[in-house]
Design a protein around this motif. Sequence first.
Motif, mmCIF file in Angstrom:
data_model
loop_
_atom_site.group_PDB
_atom_site.id
_atom_site.type_symbol
_atom_site.label_atom_id
_atom_site.label_comp_id
_atom_site.label_asym_id
_atom_site.label_seq_id
_atom_site.Cartn_x
_atom_site.Cartn_y
_atom_site.Cartn_z
ATOM 1 N N ASN A 52 -20.298 -5.335 -9.161
ATOM 2 C CA ASN A 52 -20.379 -6.552 -8.347
ATOM 3 C C ASN A 52 -21.450 -6.455 -7.267
ATOM 4 O O ASN A 52 -21.787 -7.460 -6.631
ATOM 5 N N TRP A 53 -21.996 -5.240 -7.041
ATOM 6 C CA TRP A 53 -23.088 -5.095 -6.077
ATOM 7 C C TRP A 53 -24.371 -5.774 -6.556
ATOM 8 O O TRP A 53 -25.201 -6.180 -5.743
ATOM 9 N N ILE A 54 -24.541 -5.878 -7.869
ATOM 10 C CA ILE A 54 -25.810 -6.401 -8.398
ATOM 11 C C ILE A 54 -26.036 -7.841 -7.912
ATOM 12 O O ILE A 54 -25.145 -8.689 -8.013
ATOM 13 N N ASP A 55 -27.215 -8.067 -7.332
ATOM 14 C CA ASP A 55 -27.637 -9.349 -6.742
ATOM 15 C C ASP A 55 -26.969 -9.659 -5.395
ATOM 16 O O ASP A 55 -27.146 -10.761 -4.855
ATOM 17 N N THR A 56 -26.225 -8.701 -4.838
ATOM 18 C CA THR A 56 -25.641 -8.899 -3.503
ATOM 19 C C THR A 56 -26.729 -8.813 -2.433
ATOM 20 O O THR A 56 -27.625 -7.969 -2.515
ATOM 21 N N PHE B 45 -28.548 2.813 0.288
ATOM 22 C CA PHE B 45 -27.708 2.324 -0.807
ATOM 23 C C PHE B 45 -28.078 3.084 -2.079
ATOM 24 O O PHE B 45 -29.267 3.287 -2.350
ATOM 25 N N PRO B 46 -27.069 3.506 -2.878
ATOM 26 C CA PRO B 46 -27.362 4.278 -4.097
ATOM 27 C C PRO B 46 -27.768 3.402 -5.279
ATOM 28 O O PRO B 46 -27.067 3.291 -6.284
ATOM 29 N N GLY C 213 -36.890 -6.296 -1.513
ATOM 30 C CA GLY C 213 -36.998 -7.247 -0.410
ATOM 31 C C GLY C 213 -36.221 -6.811 0.821
ATOM 32 O O GLY C 213 -35.907 -7.634 1.675
ATOM 33 N N GLY C 214 -35.891 -5.527 0.898
ATOM 34 C CA GLY C 214 -35.169 -5.014 2.056
ATOM 35 C C GLY C 214 -33.713 -5.423 2.111
ATOM 36 O O GLY C 214 -33.040 -5.177 3.108
ATOM 37 N N SER C 215 -33.207 -6.023 1.020
ATOM 38 C CA SER C 215 -31.846 -6.566 1.131
ATOM 39 C C SER C 215 -31.095 -6.682 -0.184
ATOM 40 O O SER C 215 -29.898 -6.423 -0.241
ATOM 41 N N HIS C 216 -31.776 -7.079 -1.253
ATOM 42 C CA HIS C 216 -31.065 -7.428 -2.482
ATOM 43 C C HIS C 216 -30.894 -6.229 -3.415
ATOM 44 O O HIS C 216 -31.856 -5.558 -3.773
ATOM 45 N N VAL C 217 -29.646 -5.994 -3.812
ATOM 46 C CA VAL C 217 -29.295 -4.870 -4.689
ATOM 47 C C VAL C 217 -29.564 -5.274 -6.139
ATOM 48 O O VAL C 217 -29.123 -6.333 -6.593
ATOM 49 N N ARG C 218 -30.295 -4.435 -6.856
ATOM 50 C CA ARG C 218 -30.662 -4.751 -8.246
ATOM 51 C C ARG C 218 -29.977 -3.850 -9.275
ATOM 52 O O ARG C 218 -29.874 -4.227 -10.440
ATOM 53 N N VAL D 208 -29.378 -4.981 10.932
ATOM 54 C CA VAL D 208 -29.158 -4.017 9.850
ATOM 55 C C VAL D 208 -30.372 -3.966 8.934
ATOM 56 O O VAL D 208 -30.997 -5.001 8.672
ATOM 57 N N THR D 209 -30.714 -2.770 8.453
ATOM 58 C CA THR D 209 -31.693 -2.639 7.360
ATOM 59 C C THR D 209 -31.042 -1.834 6.237
ATOM 60 O O THR D 209 -30.132 -1.031 6.482
ATOM 61 N N VAL D 210 -31.516 -2.080 5.006
ATOM 62 C CA VAL D 210 -30.961 -1.392 3.830
ATOM 63 C C VAL D 210 -32.109 -0.863 2.986
ATOM 64 O O VAL D 210 -33.090 -1.575 2.733
ATOM 65 N N VAL D 211 -32.001 0.394 2.540
ATOM 66 C CA VAL D 211 -33.057 1.026 1.753
ATOM 67 C C VAL D 211 -32.413 1.936 0.700
ATOM 68 O O VAL D 211 -31.289 2.417 0.885
ATOM 69 N N ASN D 212 -33.092 2.144 -0.404
ATOM 70 C CA ASN D 212 -32.614 3.072 -1.436
ATOM 71 C C ASN D 212 -32.337 4.444 -0.828
ATOM 72 O O ASN D 212 -33.099 4.939 0.000
#
Length: 247
Positions: free
Chosen positions: A83-87, A64-65, A70-75, A102-106
Amino acid sequence: MQIFGVDIGGSGIKGAPVDLDRGDLAEERFKVLTPHPATPDGVADGVKQVVEHYGWTGPVGLTFPGVVTGGSHVRTAANVDKNWIDTDARALFSERLGGLPVTVVNDADAAGVAEIAFGAGRDRSGTVILLTFGTGIGSAVFVDGALVPNTELGHLELKGHDAEKRASSKAKEDNDLTWEHWAHRVQKYLAHVEMLFSPELFIIGGGVSRKSEKFLHYIEGIKAEIVPAQLQNNAGIVGAAMHAAKH
């Protein structure tokens, strides 16, 4: 072993199955354009399109750009919809992919991890900084191979502006800069980062890594070694899959 990797960027969403033993794509990557505005729902639909293209049914690693905690929450969401913030990105993508793990990382962290394991940063000690030049500037900082996550050095101030507004490849295109003119902006940015972190090595990633012969020779006065990313623009996909394999 294969795991699917997806790299979400400001302009494109690309993915492929990754051969984790070789650190390379197992099949040719598939890409769709990032929707504008890049809302959570729109991006999730793009990710679904990429994964379904291969009929994939196993774990999926995503980049994610922006900052992901926490492996999940977009800051942060500098180059996508606010609208991504806190998703909860992991929950969103897993739901859209029919419950796949699924995993999510910068995104830059993922590219950096891949370059450290399989590319230009392999077996390098000390401080190594990968910088991805694309819609923005992403950064990944490593000390003796260990990642310092979510550094966001593209938002350092340069000449009164966010550095990525002056030195990203989007800035080059938007301002119709020659490679030489753009390289001088990159040089000023690298000098600023070097002053702050004193790295032994800069790895230049993102789409411009394929064209390093057009600009690297214009960059002067930097003490650190500067090399292009060996995995080029596939580094994020590979790193996303590596992250999924560990989690």
